[in-house]
Design a protein around this motif. Structure first.
Motif: not given
Length: 422
Positions: A302, A306-309, A311-312, A389
Motif C-alpha cells: 500500500r 495506495d494513494s490513501r496510504t 497521503d498518510y 480504493n
C-alpha cells in the motif's frame, strides 16, 4: 451424594507424543487425582470417562492444543466439554517447585480455575485447517526450490568455463529449462560430465518443485474463493497473505471477540511503555509472527500503490515520525480492516462500468487524472480492478457523471488530449 459429586471439578492435561497426563482438582483448588493415559483412540475415550466420573466438569486446560493435544481437544469438544488452551507453566514456578508431568497437569488445572488461561483453541475441522496444511507443504517446497537454485549457482561458480559459457547471462527460468533439456554424455571419471549431469538433475528437481508450488497455490485460491472470496478484495491482500491471516484466526472465528484481540494476536497492538513523566508506546513483539509478516507485506504494498496510504505517510513524516513508527501505525489500521473483512465481509464496489463510461464520454485517462489529482496509471489499475480504493472510485464515478452532458463539446488538441470548451 459423595463429596466429589457436590463440587465442580477442573481438569489439566499435559500432552506428549505417546502419553497424556491428566490431573483433576475441585472448584476450590484441592487436588483430587491424576493419571497417565496413552495418546491413542482408546486412551482418549478413557480420558473422557475418567474426568466425567469425578463430577461436573467446569473446564479442561490442555497444553499444546495445536500439536500433541489436537486430537484430544477435538474429542473433548465433541463430548460437550469446554476446552481452554494453556501456556507452558511459569519458569519461576518451575524453578521453585520443579517440573514433572503431574505438576504441569495440576498447574494447567489451576490456571483454568483461576481464569488466567482463557484462550479458545482453534477448531481445526474446516477449510482453514486445509489452508494450514496446504501452506505447510507449499512452504517446504518453496524452501527446497530456493535451496536448489542456490546449489545450481554454487556449482556453476566452480565449474569449467565450457559449462559456464552455456548458461552465462541467461535468466533463471530459461537457464533451468536449458539444463533440464540437456543430454550430458561421458563417463563418471570426467568432472565435466558429472557436473552437467548433476545440474540436469537439480534443474528437473526445480521444475518439479515449481509444479508442486503452483498446484498448492491454485488449491489455496480455490478454497479462498469458496470460503472467504471478499478478503482478497482488500488492497495488498493476495493468496498467500489471505490464507495466512485466516490460519491465524482459525475455523472458529468467534474465539476472537473484537479487533483489538486480533491486533494483539497478530502482534501489532501497541504496548504501553510509559514511566514517570514519559508517556509512550512500544512495538509489540508477541503474537503470531507469520500474521505480523502478512500485515507488514500489506503495508509495504500500500505504501507503494495506495494513494490513501501515501497521503498518510506524508502527513506523519511531516510530523516527525520515523518510517518504523509509521509502519507500526499502519499495521494497526490494516489489522482493524482485515478483522472486519473476515468477520463481516463487505464486497468491493463494482468497477466494470467505469472504463466503458469514460470511453463513451470520450475522456482520456490523463484528463481524468488531472481532475482527480492522481497518476493515470493508478486510475488504470482502479478501472481494471487491480487495486481497491472505494473513496477514489466514488469520486471517479461522480466525475464521469458530472462531465456527461458537456463531454460532447470536448475537442482534441495537438497532443490528442481533450480540453473542454468554456
Amino acid at each position: 451424594m459423595s463429596d466429589q459429586e457436590q463440587h465442580q471439578v477442573f481438569v489439566g492435561i499435559d500432552t506428549h507424543a505417546d502419553t497424556h497426563h491428566v490431573a483433576i482438582i475441585t472448584d476450590y483448588g484441592k487436588p483430587l487425582t491424576d493419571q497417565e493415559f496413552s495418546a491413542t483412540s482408546t486412551g482418549y475415550r478413557a480420558i473422557v470417562e475418567f474426568i466425567t466420573a469425578h463430577g461436573d466438569v467446569g473446564g479442561v486446560g490442555i497444553e499444546g492444543t495445536g500439536t500433541y493435544g489436537a486430537e484430544l481437544t477435538r474429542i473433548l469438544r465433541q463430548a460437550g466439554i469446554s476446552v481452554t488452551e494453556v501456556n507452558r507453566p511459569n519458569r519461576q514456578q518451575r524453578r521453585l517447585h520443579g517440573k514433572s508431568d503431574p505438576l504441569d497437569a495440576y498447574q494447567a488445572a489451576r490456571s483454568v480455575l483461576a481464569g488466567t488461561s482463557t484462550a479458545v483453541p482453534k477448531a481445526k475441522d474446516g477449510p482453514v485447517e486445509c489452508l494450514r496444511v496446504l501452506r505447510a507443504g507449499r512452504a517446504s517446497a518453496l524452501k527446497a526450490r530456493t535451496a536448489t537454485i542456490n546449489q545450481i549457482r554454487d556449482i556453476l561458480v566452480s565449474a569449467t568455463d565450457e559449462i559456464r559459457a552455456k548458461y552465462r547471462g541467461i535468466p533463471t527460468v530459461p537457464m533451468i529449462t536449458t539444463m533440464a533439456r540437456s543430454r550430458p554424455a561421458g563417463h563418471l571419471a570426467d568432472p565435466d560430465y558429472v557436473t552437467a549431469r548433476v545440474l540436469k538433475t537439480l534443474a528437473l528437481r526445480y521444475q518439479l518443485l515449481t509444479i508442486e508450488i503452483d498446484a498448492a497455490t491454485e488449491s489455496l485460491q480455490e478454497i479462498l474463493d469458496s470460503y472467504a472470496p471478499l478478503l482478497c478484495d482488500l488492497p495488498g491482500v493476495g493468496t498467500d497473505v489471505a490464507s495466512q491471516l485466516l490460519v491465524t484466526v482459525g475455523d472458529n472465528k468467534q474465539r476472537i471477540n473484537n479487533e483489538a484481540q486480533f491486533a494483539a494476536l497478530a502482534g501489532v497492538a501497541p504496548v504501553p511503555a510509559s514511566s514517570g513523566k514519559s508517556t509512550r508506546h512500544r512495538l509489540s513483539r508477541g503474537g503470531d509472527r507469520h500474521a505480523n509478516s502478512a500485515l507488514h507485506h500489506i503495508v509495504l504494498v500500500r505504501m507503494g500503490t495506495d494513494s490513501r496510504t501515501k497521503d498518510y505517510v506524508d502527513k506523519r513524516t511531516a510530523e516527525g515520525r520515523s518510517k518504523r513508527e509509521i509502519m507500526r501505525c499502519l499495521k494497526r489500521y490494516v489489522a482493524r480492516e482485515v478483522y472486519r473483512q473476515i468477520t463481516n465481509p463487505v464486497p468491493a464496489p463494482t468497477f466494470t462500468d467505469i472504463r466503458p463510461l469514460r470511453h463513451e464520454l470520450g475522456m482520456t485517462l490523463q484528463h481524468a487524472a488531472e481532475h482527480l489529482h492522481q497518476w493515470p496509471s493508478y486510475l488504470s489499475r482502479l478501472e481494471r480492478g487491480r487495486t481497491r480504493n472505494d473513496a477514489l472510485l466514488s469520486q471517479y464515478r461522480q466525475l464521469l457523471e458530472d462531465h456527461g452532458p458537456s463531454a460532447a463539446r470536448c475537442t482534441a488538441d495537438s497532443r490528442s488530449l481533450l480540453r473542454c470548451e468554456p
